[in-house]
Design a protein around this motif. Structure first.
Motif, PDB file in Angstrom:
ATOM      1  N   MET A   1      -0.145  -3.237   3.188  1.00 18.35           N
ATOM      2  CA  MET A   1       0.105  -1.912   2.653  1.00 18.35           C
ATOM      3  C   MET A   1       1.576  -1.773   2.395  1.00 18.35           C
ATOM      4  O   MET A   1       2.378  -2.142   3.193  1.00 18.35           O
ATOM      5  CB  MET A   1      -0.338  -0.867   3.673  1.00 18.35           C
ATOM      6  CG  MET A   1       0.081   0.524   3.304  1.00 18.35           C
ATOM      7  SD  MET A   1       1.577   0.967   4.098  1.00 18.35           S
ATOM      8  CE  MET A   1       1.276   2.541   4.688  1.00 18.35           C
ATOM      9  N   ALA A  78      -8.863  -0.243  -7.573  1.00 19.87           N
ATOM     10  CA  ALA A  78      -8.634  -0.940  -6.305  1.00 19.87           C
ATOM     11  C   ALA A  78      -8.395  -2.417  -6.605  1.00 19.87           C
ATOM     12  O   ALA A  78      -9.322  -3.216  -6.676  1.00 19.87           O
ATOM     13  CB  ALA A  78      -9.832  -0.756  -5.386  1.00 19.87           C
ATOM     14  N   LEU A  80      -5.553  -5.720  -5.811  1.00 19.32           N
ATOM     15  CA  LEU A  80      -4.396  -6.224  -5.077  1.00 19.32           C
ATOM     16  C   LEU A  80      -3.178  -6.278  -5.990  1.00 19.32           C
ATOM     17  O   LEU A  80      -3.279  -6.660  -7.157  1.00 19.32           O
ATOM     18  CB  LEU A  80      -4.689  -7.616  -4.510  1.00 19.32           C
ATOM     19  CG  LEU A  80      -5.723  -7.660  -3.390  1.00 19.32           C
ATOM     20  CD1 LEU A  80      -6.013  -9.109  -2.995  1.00 19.32           C
ATOM     21  CD2 LEU A  80      -5.272  -6.861  -2.180  1.00 19.32           C
ATOM     22  N   PHE A 133      -1.649  -1.830  -2.794  1.00 25.68           N
ATOM     23  CA  PHE A 133      -2.711  -2.634  -2.210  1.00 25.68           C
ATOM     24  C   PHE A 133      -2.219  -4.053  -1.973  1.00 25.68           C
ATOM     25  O   PHE A 133      -1.998  -4.807  -2.912  1.00 25.68           O
ATOM     26  CB  PHE A 133      -3.932  -2.657  -3.125  1.00 25.68           C
ATOM     27  CG  PHE A 133      -4.579  -1.323  -3.315  1.00 25.68           C
ATOM     28  CD1 PHE A 133      -5.098  -0.622  -2.228  1.00 25.68           C
ATOM     29  CD2 PHE A 133      -4.676  -0.758  -4.573  1.00 25.68           C
ATOM     30  CE1 PHE A 133      -5.716   0.612  -2.390  1.00 25.68           C
ATOM     31  CE2 PHE A 133      -5.283   0.468  -4.752  1.00 25.68           C
ATOM     32  CZ  PHE A 133      -5.805   1.156  -3.659  1.00 25.68           C
ATOM     33  N   GLU A 138      -7.385  -2.775   2.450  1.00 25.76           N
ATOM     34  CA  GLU A 138      -6.815  -1.556   1.861  1.00 25.76           C
ATOM     35  C   GLU A 138      -7.547  -1.107   0.597  1.00 25.76           C
ATOM     36  O   GLU A 138      -7.357   0.015   0.147  1.00 25.76           O
ATOM     37  CB  GLU A 138      -5.333  -1.793   1.545  1.00 25.76           C
ATOM     38  CG  GLU A 138      -4.514  -2.039   2.785  1.00 25.76           C
ATOM     39  CD  GLU A 138      -3.111  -2.522   2.498  1.00 25.76           C
ATOM     40  OE1 GLU A 138      -2.307  -2.509   3.437  1.00 25.76           O
ATOM     41  OE2 GLU A 138      -2.815  -2.920   1.351  1.00 25.76           O
ATOM     42  N   LEU A 139      -8.360  -1.931   0.030  1.00 24.63           N
ATOM     43  CA  LEU A 139      -9.048  -1.625  -1.231  1.00 24.63           C
ATOM     44  C   LEU A 139     -10.216  -0.676  -0.981  1.00 24.63           C
ATOM     45  O   LEU A 139     -11.380  -1.047  -1.132  1.00 24.63           O
ATOM     46  CB  LEU A 139      -9.524  -2.915  -1.900  1.00 24.63           C
ATOM     47  CG  LEU A 139      -8.435  -3.916  -2.267  1.00 24.63           C
ATOM     48  CD1 LEU A 139      -9.058  -5.219  -2.765  1.00 24.63           C
ATOM     49  CD2 LEU A 139      -7.486  -3.329  -3.297  1.00 24.63           C
TER      50      LEU A 139
END
Length: 192
Positions: A1, A78, A80, A133, A138-139
């Motif tokens: 994060m 979402a 990365l 992300f 975290e997604l």
């Protein structure tokens, strides 16, 4: 994060893919807030780290160059390496102690739903706060929000919706090979 807040000087919105809807402000906006905009960023180059005990990682990243927002809006895929958040300026004569809080769906492995950090924002500086992300945990699709407080007073809350990448394919493809985002070396706030 990478939750971040960073003082920025003279930052302009860079031309690029702009999402049709503006970020959604929830509730009142303090008269101290100017130039408020929400949108999307790509991962910045790594910089320094600063302790942030109220985040899942325990630290925030302090990027090295100014932030570039590539799209405005309230929806984020979402993906990365993608970040989303707010840019704003506080009016007034004095420096402000700013608290940034991001709320989100429960995040594994601890089911955390809020993370926060603080920073000193010099008078008249533009600031950005974003969540990036960095890990698959975290997604989390759903409702997210940033609440910014200065000197103990809520300045604003801005809501976002995180969606599966297939719902926003053009935005999802923007951060595939690196950074469109960066911060100033003078940054006092950071990304964790």
């Amino acid at each position: 994060m990478r939750a971040a807040g960073a003082p920025l000087a003279g930052l302009a919105l860079v031309a690029g893919l702009c999402h049709a809807a503006q970020a959604q402000v929830v509730g009142a906006v303090s008269p101290r807030v100017a130039d408020l905009v929400g949108g999307l960023f790509c991962a910045p180059p790594d910089g320094a780290r600063r302790d942030a005990p109220d985040t899942m990682s325990g630290w925030i990243h302090v990027p090295d160059e100014p932030v570039v927002m590539f799209a405005t809006g309230h929806e984020a895929p979402a993906v990365l390496g993608l970040g989303f958040g707010v840019r704003f300026r506080l009016t007034g004569a004095g420096d402000a102690l700013v608290r940034y809080t991001v709320t989100h769906p429960p995040m594994p492995p601890t089911a955390t739903t809020a993370q926060s950090w603080t920073s000193l924002l010099p008078a008249g500086n533009t600031d950005s706060a974003f969540f990036q992300f960095d890990t698959t945990n975290e997604l989390q699709p759903g409702d997210w929000a940033f609440t910014i407080e200065a000197d103990g007073e809520v300045m604003f809350t801005m809501a976002f919706t995180v969606r599966p990448p297939s719902d926003l394919p053009e935005l999802a493809a923007r951060c595939r090979d690196g950074s469109l985002l960066s911060f100033s070396p003078a940054t006092r706030a950071a990304a964790g």
